[in-house]
Scaffold this motif. Sequence first.
Motif, short mmCIF file in Angstrom:
data_model
loop_
_atom_site.label_atom_id
_atom_site.label_comp_id
_atom_site.label_asym_id
_atom_site.label_seq_id
_atom_site.Cartn_x
_atom_site.Cartn_y
_atom_site.Cartn_z
N VAL A 118 -7.59 4.40 -6.31
CA VAL A 118 -7.61 5.02 -4.99
C VAL A 118 -6.22 5.55 -4.65
CG1 VAL A 118 -9.57 3.79 -4.03
CG2 VAL A 118 -7.33 2.70 -4.03
N LYS A 119 -6.18 6.66 -3.93
CA LYS A 119 -4.93 7.33 -3.62
C LYS A 119 -4.18 6.63 -2.49
CE LYS A 119 -3.11 11.82 -2.16
NZ LYS A 119 -3.47 13.20 -1.72
N PRO A 120 -2.88 6.42 -2.64
CA PRO A 120 -2.09 5.89 -1.52
C PRO A 120 -2.07 6.89 -0.36
CG PRO A 120 -0.88 5.71 -3.58
CD PRO A 120 -2.07 6.58 -3.85
N LYS A 121 -2.20 6.36 0.86
CA LYS A 121 -2.17 7.20 2.05
C LYS A 121 -1.33 6.49 3.10
CE LYS A 121 -6.85 8.93 1.07
NZ LYS A 121 -7.29 7.93 0.06
N ASP A 146 0.56 11.26 5.18
CA ASP A 146 -0.73 11.79 4.73
C ASP A 146 -1.68 11.94 5.92
OD1 ASP A 146 -0.52 11.58 1.63
OD2 ASP A 146 0.21 9.65 2.38
N SER A 198 -13.24 1.08 -5.55
CA SER A 198 -12.92 2.47 -5.21
C SER A 198 -12.86 2.71 -3.71
CB SER A 198 -13.96 3.41 -5.84
OG SER A 198 -15.26 3.14 -5.35
N ASP A 211 -11.43 2.91 0.12
CA ASP A 211 -10.18 3.04 0.87
C ASP A 211 -10.05 1.80 1.76
OD1 ASP A 211 -8.87 5.36 0.05
OD2 ASP A 211 -10.05 6.65 1.38
N ASN A 216 -4.50 0.40 0.08
CA ASN A 216 -3.95 1.70 -0.34
C ASN A 216 -3.66 2.62 0.83
OD1 ASN A 216 -6.99 2.00 -0.23
ND2 ASN A 216 -6.47 4.13 -0.66
N CYS A 217 -4.17 2.30 2.02
CA CYS A 217 -3.91 3.09 3.22
C CYS A 217 -3.07 2.23 4.16
CB CYS A 217 -5.20 3.51 3.90
SG CYS A 217 -6.32 4.45 2.84
N ARG A 230 4.86 4.27 0.24
CA ARG A 230 4.02 4.88 -0.79
C ARG A 230 4.36 4.33 -2.18
NH1 ARG A 230 1.65 9.38 0.12
NH2 ARG A 230 3.29 10.11 1.53
N GLU A 244 1.94 2.55 -5.00
CA GLU A 244 1.84 3.11 -6.35
C GLU A 244 2.25 2.09 -7.41
OE1 GLU A 244 2.74 7.83 -5.29
OE2 GLU A 244 4.37 6.50 -5.93
N GLN A 285 -0.42 -0.57 -7.87
CA GLN A 285 -1.58 -0.06 -8.59
C GLN A 285 -1.33 0.00 -10.10
OE1 GLN A 285 -2.41 3.69 -6.61
NE2 GLN A 285 -3.81 2.72 -5.17
#
Length: 212
Positions: A2-5, A31, A157, A159, A180-181, A202, A206, A209
């Motif tokens: 999952v993307k860091p936000k 973000d 997966s 958020d 991740n958020c 951030r 990262e 992860q």
Amino acid sequence: MVKPKIAPSMLSSDFANLASEAERMLRCGADWLHMDIMDGYVGYSGSRHIWIATSWSQILLITVEPLGKAGASGFTFHVEASKDNWKELVQLIKSKGMTPGVSLKPGTPIEDVYPLLEDENPVELVLVMTVEPGFGGQKFMPEMMDKVRTLRKKYPSLDIEVDGGLGPSTIDMAASAGANCIVAGSSVFGASDPAQVITLLRKSVEDSQKTN
């Protein structure tokens, strides 16, 4: 993965200059911008009563449409305030082009959000409150990280957002648990270099992860 936000909380911004504060945070690398809506029910802040991260059932339905029209990308509601109408609410949020999320207070069991995640029309984000809703600048509750770890293991997966007391001294605990958020208010807005703090938050997500 999952993307860091990173989402600076506008609760800690200069209320007299919200537009310029929002633009400043985006220039610093944010973000998302996290905006809290007060109802005086699930949470209450006497000094800043127009903001908090919650609304109850009737207010929720009234609030969704104008926020969608204003350009909000997501709408997160408290599970404690929506047990009777969350399916209708999720459908409404999606119909307005926003991502639905659910939040829970520190004393609420993590199991209360499972039905919303496992429904055929699920929420797409869970916000774990690491302070009681209603006031900025509260102390981070590390024991809430058990909820984050449980969610990350069960929903790889998803958020997973954390809000309350996040900053350079607490981010590693949240990131290593699987968040991740990251919502951060006073630690970003009160910093001499907000961009540096956002970058640090951030990087912690990262790095965690990569090692998990």
